[in-house]
Design a protein around this motif. Structure first.
Motif: not given
Length: 502
Positions: A334-337, A346-352, A369-375
């Motif tokens: 999750v930290d990596a994402l 965009d790349t992160a969205q595809a991985q998520l 898993a979506v919460v931390p990257p959503s920022h």
């Protein structure tokens, strides 16, 4: 005679010598001393009077053997008790029967759990029998249960008697946690001998790493070259950070050279530490972390930590490669994402998307898993991810609700889901039922009038609208019935439904 030997309240008796002389005369005259002497050992008076019998023995006065043995038993019990007057009883016992007292003091020194009691017993043993005190002292010095203070006090006593014996005893300390303590004592007397012991301790891999470092530091302060060599051998231990700090102060260039080797070839679990130290303290370039991040012998967790340690090394391409290596979903992934979302949304969205559509993971895990990257993803991408979860086949009502609540605007998100043509009416039905009545009417009207909707979906929506607002439903259905562009079957069904709502 009974009046002369009446028990006293204090010890020593003020007329002790006179009383001893009188009893000696009586003994020579054959007087029976059993009764008056035994009286002195009675429980209520023994603490200030039993010492008279050892005093007689030490002056050579013949005392009946049974009185001697009885007194010895009494004093033995008093010695085994822990009272403020313990030293008095110990001296009486030694005065009465030296050999017996030596055995008692040995036993107390070696078996008591209280450190003060053990030391007290040893000091009386030391006063009573030097030979025995040396033997027991050596045992206490090497006993890991004895405190440093007691160990050193015993060592100081022995050193006064025979220094080499004391030093040899400390050199025989083998307990890992005490070896440096032993060297500390030896250093007070023979520093070179202590440094040899510190060197042996620092070189011994069976000794805990922290104690090895402590010993190596002592060597470093006295024999610099040897100490540096010892420090370098400790780089791969658990105390490597402290070791690197010491070496950076002493030989930064030599340390840089060694770490440049170790972060590539050292123990896998330690390579990241070496790389971080190079980057943070020794001006290491981005290639350091890039090398680790592309090393497939490293776990994906370690690869990510390498990239996360140096922003210069982290690229979307490298991060994506590392993320795809994870075989389990965990917080590090999750930290990596999250870092990927920061660099390339965009790349992160595809991985998520890959993560949240993996039904082998619990729904809650995918949702969180979506919460931390959503920022870093922005509202559009984040909403798209939550939409996938909220509309997932087989999702429960509670799961859908949890996905909706995660969005910034749950009400708008719910209305969007309810009117989305990309979803079947059956998929939208749970969202429609959650809308307030007025919003539900609006949403159903939108569905009926939307050119993107299927005709059958419009009829289903009109039927649902009729239960809420018959007039509006009838008007919309009539319009469909009169629309020549629609198939005849649809128009006929619309006309039939419209009659029902008039």
């Amino acid at each position: 005679m009974d009046k002369i030997l009446l028990p006293r309240r204090t010890w020593p008796w003020p007329d002790l010598d006179a009383r001893i002389a009188e009893v000696a005369a009586w003994a020579d005259a054959g007087t029976d001393l059993h009764r008056p002497l035994r009286l002195l050992t009675w429980p209520v008076v023994r603490r200030t009077n039993a010492g008279f019998i050892p005093a007689l023995v030490s002056h050579g006065v013949p005392v009946p053997q049974d009185i001697v043995l009885h007194t010895r038993d009494v004093l033995h019990r008093l010695v085994e008790s822990d009272t403020p007057t313990w030293p008095r009883f110990a001296r009486w016992l030694a005065e009465l029967d030296r050999d017996f007292a030596v055995g008692v003091f040995r036993d107390l020194a070696l078996t008591r759990t209280s450190d003060p009691e053990r030391y007290r017993a040893w000091t009386f043993l030391h006063e009573t029998s030097l030979e025995d005190s040396v033997e027991v002292g050596e045992q206490l010095i090497t006993d890991p249960h004895v405190t440093r203070t007691t160990r050193f006090r015993i060592g100081d006593h022995l050193a006064e008697f025979t220094l080499d014996t004391a030093l040899t005893a400390f050199e025989r300390v083998t307990h890992n946690n005490l070896r440096n303590q032993a060297a500390e004592f030896i250093a007070k007397h023979t520093p070179d001998r202590a440094i040899d012991l510190y060197t042996a301790t620092a070189s011994d891999p069976s000794v805990p790493d922290a104690h090895r470092l402590e010993a190596s530091r002592q060597v470093l302060s006295h024999r610099r070259d040897t100490g540096l060599d010892l420090h370098f051998t400790l780089l791969t231990t658990t105390v490597r950070t402290d070791v690197m700090n010491d070496l950076r102060r002493e030989v930064p260039h030599r340390l840089t050279t060694r770490l440049t080797q170790l972060y590539r070839t050292g123990p896998p679990a330690a390579r990241l530490d070496f790389a971080r130290y190079l980057v943070n303290h020794l001006a290491g370039g981005p290639e350091v972390m890039t090398t680790l991040a592309t090393d497939k012998s490293q776990s994906p967790e370690s690869q990510f930590h390498a990239l996360n340690s140096d922003p210069r090394a982290a690229t979307p391409e490298l991060l994506t490669t590392v993320i795809t290596r994870f075989t389990t979903h965990n917080q590090t992934k999750v930290d990596a994402l999250t870092l990927l979302a920061k660099l390339s949304p965009d790349t992160a969205q595809a991985q998520l998307t890959t993560v949240i559509t993996n039904k082998n993971l619990p729904f809650h895990t995918r949702l969180e898993a979506v919460v931390p990257p959503s920022h870093h993803l922005g509202p559009r991408r984040t909403t798209a991810l939550y939409r996938l979860l909220a509309t997932e086949d087989g999702a429960t009502a509670a799961q859908r609700d949890s996905a909706i609540r995660k969005t910034d605007r749950p009400s708008d998100f719910l209305r969007d889901l309810a009117t989305s043509p990309s979803l079947t009416y059956l998929q939208r039905k749970p969202f429609l039922t959650k809308l307030p009545r007025a919003d539900r009417i609006t949403a159903l009207t939108t569905i009926i009038t939307s050119p993107a909707e299927k005709d059958t979906t419009k009829l289903t929506a009109a039927t649902a609208l009729g239960r809420l607002d018959k007039n509006t439903a009838a008007l919309k259905l009539t319009a469909m019935a009169d629309d020549p562009s629609l198939p005849r079957s649809i128009r006929n069904r619309a006309r039939t439904l419209a009659r029902q709502f008039r």
